[in-house]
Design a protein around this motif. Structure first.
Motif, PDB file in Angstrom:
ATOM      1  N   THR A   1       0.855  32.732  -7.243  1.00  0.00           N
ATOM      2  CA  THR A   1      -0.591  32.642  -7.384  1.00  0.00           C
ATOM      3  C   THR A   1      -0.970  31.165  -7.383  1.00  0.00           C
ATOM      4  O   THR A   1      -0.424  30.382  -8.181  1.00  0.00           O
ATOM      5  N   ILE A   2      -1.878  30.780  -6.500  1.00  0.00           N
ATOM      6  CA  ILE A   2      -2.304  29.388  -6.406  1.00  0.00           C
ATOM      7  C   ILE A   2      -3.143  29.036  -7.633  1.00  0.00           C
ATOM      8  O   ILE A   2      -4.101  29.726  -7.968  1.00  0.00           O
ATOM      9  N   VAL A   3      -2.777  27.935  -8.283  1.00  0.00           N
ATOM     10  CA  VAL A   3      -3.508  27.423  -9.433  1.00  0.00           C
ATOM     11  C   VAL A   3      -4.427  26.283  -8.981  1.00  0.00           C
ATOM     12  O   VAL A   3      -5.549  26.147  -9.448  1.00  0.00           O
ATOM     13  N   ASP A   4      -3.928  25.459  -8.074  1.00  0.00           N
ATOM     14  CA  ASP A   4      -4.689  24.321  -7.572  1.00  0.00           C
ATOM     15  C   ASP A   4      -4.148  23.952  -6.193  1.00  0.00           C
ATOM     16  O   ASP A   4      -2.972  24.187  -5.895  1.00  0.00           O
ATOM     17  N   LEU A   5      -5.018  23.394  -5.387  1.00  0.00           N
ATOM     18  CA  LEU A   5      -4.633  22.915  -4.057  1.00  0.00           C
ATOM     19  C   LEU A   5      -5.450  21.656  -3.824  1.00  0.00           C
ATOM     20  O   LEU A   5      -6.674  21.695  -3.883  1.00  0.00           O
ATOM     21  N   GLN A   6      -4.755  20.527  -3.630  1.00  0.00           N
ATOM     22  CA  GLN A   6      -5.428  19.240  -3.483  1.00  0.00           C
ATOM     23  C   GLN A   6      -4.938  18.534  -2.228  1.00  0.00           C
ATOM     24  O   GLN A   6      -3.736  18.488  -1.978  1.00  0.00           O
ATOM     25  N   CYS A   7      -5.877  17.959  -1.505  1.00  0.00           N
ATOM     26  CA  CYS A   7      -5.527  17.074  -0.401  1.00  0.00           C
ATOM     27  C   CYS A   7      -5.452  15.667  -0.977  1.00  0.00           C
ATOM     28  O   CYS A   7      -6.302  15.265  -1.768  1.00  0.00           O
ATOM     29  N   LEU A   8      -4.396  14.931  -0.600  1.00  0.00           N
ATOM     30  CA  LEU A   8      -4.165  13.593  -1.145  1.00  0.00           C
ATOM     31  C   LEU A   8      -4.089  12.549  -0.028  1.00  0.00           C
ATOM     32  O   LEU A   8      -3.436  12.785   0.969  1.00  0.00           O
ATOM     33  N   PRO A   9      -4.705  11.423  -0.153  1.00  0.00           N
ATOM     34  CA  PRO A   9      -5.513  10.969  -1.279  1.00  0.00           C
ATOM     35  C   PRO A   9      -6.987  11.345  -1.159  1.00  0.00           C
ATOM     36  O   PRO A   9      -7.773  11.054  -2.050  1.00  0.00           O
ATOM     37  N   SER A  10      -7.367  11.981  -0.078  1.00  0.00           N
ATOM     38  CA  SER A  10      -8.770  12.310   0.167  1.00  0.00           C
ATOM     39  C   SER A  10      -9.032  13.786  -0.110  1.00  0.00           C
ATOM     40  O   SER A  10      -8.127  14.609  -0.055  1.00  0.00           O
ATOM     41  N   TYR A  11     -10.255  14.114  -0.360  1.00  0.00           N
ATOM     42  CA  TYR A  11     -10.654  15.503  -0.560  1.00  0.00           C
ATOM     43  C   TYR A  11     -10.549  16.300   0.738  1.00  0.00           C
ATOM     44  O   TYR A  11     -10.276  17.489   0.735  1.00  0.00           O
ATOM     45  N   PHE A  12     -10.744  15.629   1.871  1.00  0.00           N
ATOM     46  CA  PHE A  12     -10.763  16.289   3.174  1.00  0.00           C
ATOM     47  C   PHE A  12      -9.388  16.247   3.832  1.00  0.00           C
ATOM     48  O   PHE A  12      -8.768  15.191   3.925  1.00  0.00           O
TER      49      PHE A  12
ATOM     50  N   ILE B   1       0.836  -1.191   0.000  1.00  0.00           N
ATOM     51  CA  ILE B   1       0.000   0.000   0.000  1.00  0.00           C
ATOM     52  C   ILE B   1       0.878   1.252   0.000  1.00  0.00           C
ATOM     53  O   ILE B   1       0.589   2.204  -0.695  1.00  0.00           O
ATOM     54  N   GLY B   2       1.947   1.230   0.792  1.00  0.00           N
ATOM     55  CA  GLY B   2       2.822   2.395   0.890  1.00  0.00           C
ATOM     56  C   GLY B   2       3.416   2.797  -0.445  1.00  0.00           C
ATOM     57  O   GLY B   2       3.365   3.958  -0.839  1.00  0.00           O
ATOM     58  N   LYS B   3       3.970   1.822  -1.174  1.00  0.00           N
ATOM     59  CA  LYS B   3       4.585   2.127  -2.462  1.00  0.00           C
ATOM     60  C   LYS B   3       3.539   2.644  -3.439  1.00  0.00           C
ATOM     61  O   LYS B   3       3.777   3.602  -4.183  1.00  0.00           O
ATOM     62  N   TRP B   4       2.358   2.031  -3.435  1.00  0.00           N
ATOM     63  CA  TRP B   4       1.287   2.497  -4.313  1.00  0.00           C
ATOM     64  C   TRP B   4       0.971   3.962  -4.025  1.00  0.00           C
ATOM     65  O   TRP B   4       0.839   4.765  -4.939  1.00  0.00           O
ATOM     66  N   TYR B   5       0.845   4.304  -2.748  1.00  0.00           N
ATOM     67  CA  TYR B   5       0.487   5.675  -2.400  1.00  0.00           C
ATOM     68  C   TYR B   5       1.574   6.670  -2.828  1.00  0.00           C
ATOM     69  O   TYR B   5       1.278   7.712  -3.398  1.00  0.00           O
ATOM     70  N   TRP B   6       2.856   6.352  -2.549  1.00  0.00           N
ATOM     71  CA  TRP B   6       3.935   7.276  -2.911  1.00  0.00           C
ATOM     72  C   TRP B   6       3.997   7.464  -4.426  1.00  0.00           C
ATOM     73  O   TRP B   6       4.217   8.573  -4.919  1.00  0.00           O
ATOM     74  N   ASP B   7       3.779   6.378  -5.172  1.00  0.00           N
ATOM     75  CA  ASP B   7       3.754   6.507  -6.631  1.00  0.00           C
ATOM     76  C   ASP B   7       2.567   7.359  -7.083  1.00  0.00           C
ATOM     77  O   ASP B   7       2.692   8.184  -7.992  1.00  0.00           O
TER      78      ASP B   7
END
Length: 187
Positions: free
Chosen positions: A161-172, A1-7
């Motif tokens: 200037t912020i173009v995008d801001l994403q929380c990973l892997p969840s929206y929250f 799971i760890g390697k999948w997430y980092w990739d």
């Protein structure tokens, strides 16, 4: 799971790179993401910078273009860099705004900043859930735990200037392991 997430995290981050020709990975560590950059963009001019000579030595053992440097005094000319990766570094810095201003200095107008920072609590919970007790209780070395709102303010105050801001892997944020900030240099 760890390697999948980092990739996944790295694929998502690198997906923002378009035609940028000169790419710098500030705080490249032992070169995991730097290696992905070199493989994905073999025709680009790529450099890794890290404060630790040991990390740079590991990069060099893997034929990665890294050198020792200081985020507060980067050895690039003003406006000479198209894209800067700043991944899991800012939380370790005593003067993060100075570092962001230095990155701003070396980037060309409309240059791309890809900044990633962690959310410590979900990391600790994930490590405990995976029975990684030693890792869960090892001090992180983080000077500050950032939130997306605080990071937005810091990045904008440094002239981006912020173009995008994403929380990973969840929206929250409270369920996420990282936040990816995509920004462009203004004037």
């Amino acid at each position: 799971i760890g390697k999948w997430y980092w990739d996944f995290r790295d694929r998502r981050t690198l997906s923002y790179i378009g035609e940028e020709k000169i790419i710098v990975d500030v705080g490249c560590g032992e070169g995991i993401t730097l290696g992905k950059l070199v493989n994905k963009f073999p025709d680009r001019q790529i450099a890794g910078i890290d404060y630790s000579p040991g990390n740079v030595e590991v990069c060099k053992e893997h034929q990665l273009p890294a050198r020792v440097g200081n985020v507060y005094e980067l050895d690039f000319e003003d406006g000479s860099v198209d894209c800067c990766l700043f991944m899991e570094v800012i939380e370790h810095l005593l003067d993060p705004l100075k570092a962001l201003r230095e990155i701003h200095r070396i980037m060309r107008k409309e240059g791309l900043l890809l900044l990633v920072f962690p959310n410590d609590l979900p990391f600790k919970i994930a490590r405990l859930a995976c029975l990684k007790f030693q890792e869960a209780f090892t001090p992180s070395g983080h000077v500050k735990q950032w939130t997306p709102r605080e990071m937005r303010k810091a990045v904008e105050s440094a002239g981006f200037t912020i173009v995008d801001l994403q929380c990973l892997p969840s929206y929250f944020w409270w369920y996420s392991l990282h936040c990816l900030v995509v920004a462009r240099k203004g004037q």
